[in-house]
Design an enzyme around this catalytic site. Sequence first.
Site, short mmCIF file in Angstrom:
data_model
loop_
_atom_site.label_atom_id
_atom_site.label_comp_id
_atom_site.label_asym_id
_atom_site.label_seq_id
_atom_site.Cartn_x
_atom_site.Cartn_y
_atom_site.Cartn_z
N LYS A 33 12.15 -7.63 21.49
CA LYS A 33 13.46 -7.05 21.82
C LYS A 33 14.05 -6.26 20.63
O LYS A 33 13.59 -6.39 19.50
CB LYS A 33 14.40 -8.17 22.27
CG LYS A 33 13.96 -8.83 23.59
CD LYS A 33 15.00 -9.85 24.06
CE LYS A 33 14.57 -10.47 25.40
NZ LYS A 33 15.62 -11.41 25.91
N THR A 45 15.78 -20.25 25.56
CA THR A 45 16.55 -19.00 25.60
C THR A 45 17.59 -18.96 24.49
O THR A 45 17.72 -17.94 23.80
CB THR A 45 17.27 -18.88 26.97
OG1 THR A 45 16.31 -19.06 28.01
CG2 THR A 45 17.95 -17.54 27.12
N ARG A 99 11.84 -17.98 18.80
CA ARG A 99 13.30 -17.88 18.86
C ARG A 99 13.98 -18.73 17.80
O ARG A 99 14.99 -18.33 17.22
CB ARG A 99 13.79 -18.21 20.27
CG ARG A 99 13.52 -17.04 21.23
CD ARG A 99 13.67 -17.44 22.66
NE ARG A 99 13.72 -16.28 23.56
CZ ARG A 99 13.64 -16.38 24.89
NH1 ARG A 99 13.50 -17.57 25.46
NH2 ARG A 99 13.70 -15.30 25.64
N ASN A 149 17.67 -12.58 21.39
CA ASN A 149 16.76 -13.70 21.16
C ASN A 149 15.31 -13.25 20.99
O ASN A 149 14.38 -14.01 21.28
CB ASN A 149 16.93 -14.76 22.26
CG ASN A 149 16.65 -14.23 23.65
OD1 ASN A 149 16.27 -13.07 23.83
ND2 ASN A 149 16.84 -15.06 24.65
P1 RTP Z 1 13.63 -13.75 29.08
O1 RTP Z 1 13.76 -13.49 30.55
O2 RTP Z 1 14.22 -12.65 28.21
O3 RTP Z 1 12.25 -14.13 28.66
O4 RTP Z 1 14.50 -15.02 28.71
P2 RTP Z 1 14.74 -16.34 29.52
O5 RTP Z 1 13.87 -16.40 30.73
O6 RTP Z 1 14.63 -17.45 28.51
O7 RTP Z 1 16.25 -16.17 29.92
P3 RTP Z 1 16.90 -15.61 31.29
O8 RTP Z 1 17.76 -16.68 31.86
O9 RTP Z 1 15.86 -14.98 32.15
O10 RTP Z 1 17.86 -14.48 30.71
C1 RTP Z 1 17.36 -13.19 30.39
C2 RTP Z 1 17.95 -12.76 29.07
O11 RTP Z 1 19.33 -12.53 29.22
C3 RTP Z 1 19.99 -12.81 27.99
N1 RTP Z 1 20.99 -13.84 28.23
N2 RTP Z 1 22.21 -13.74 27.78
N3 RTP Z 1 24.92 -14.25 27.18
C4 RTP Z 1 24.25 -15.14 27.86
O12 RTP Z 1 24.73 -16.19 28.25
C5 RTP Z 1 22.86 -14.86 28.17
N4 RTP Z 1 22.04 -15.64 28.87
C6 RTP Z 1 20.86 -14.98 28.89
C7 RTP Z 1 18.94 -13.28 27.00
O13 RTP Z 1 18.49 -12.13 26.26
C8 RTP Z 1 17.85 -13.77 27.92
O14 RTP Z 1 16.61 -13.79 27.27
#
Ligand code: RTP
Length: 140
Positions: free
Chosen positions: A11, A93, A104, A114
């Site tokens: 990212k 996350t 991370r 992240n």
């Molecule tokens: P990714 O899709 O990026 O691999 O990450 P992930 O599955 O661990 O997390 P996901 O729930 O799919 O969320 C996608 C991305 O959105 C951003 N995020 N921001 N501000 C917030 O509360 C928040 N929550 C998630 C993060 O960049 C996350 O990786």
Amino acid sequence: MAANRTFSIIKPDATRRNLTGAVTKMLEDAGLRVVASKRIKMTREQAEGFYAVHKERPFFDDLVAFMTSGPVVVQVLEGEDAVKRNRDIMGATNPENAEEGTIRKTYAESIEANSVHGSDSDENAATEIAFFFKPEEIVG
Ligand code: RTP
Ligand code: MG
């Protein structure tokens, strides 16, 4: 489980800090092989399309702004049980909840910035790979 593929994004927070090599080394050390890679600047349309599942989430607009704020490196990773292997080395996350030794925990700046994305299922991996790569750009 047989060797298979997943999709990864390094990212903008990581490319900005010149961590492309460091992150890729952690992926490789975890047993994954980079079989396709390119550095791009995502358009707003690409970011909105890629994260369409999160469209109703409160963080969607911020996430699109962040993912288009600088270069990213999109990659196809190959290895045994690739989706889970990648999720394990990425860590939670929110970096505050990520385990020691994960990407991370080591590099992420915040829950949003992240450092990496990784597909969360084989089905989504196939969709996400096809979103960014033509079959001939992937050399296993
Ligand atoms: P990714 O899709 O990026 O691999 O990450 P992930 O599955 O661990 O997390 P996901 O729930 O799919 O969320 C996608 C991305 O959105 C951003 N995020 N921001 N501000 C917030 O509360 C928040 N929550 C998630 C993060 O960049 C996350 O990786
Ligand atoms: Mg996700």
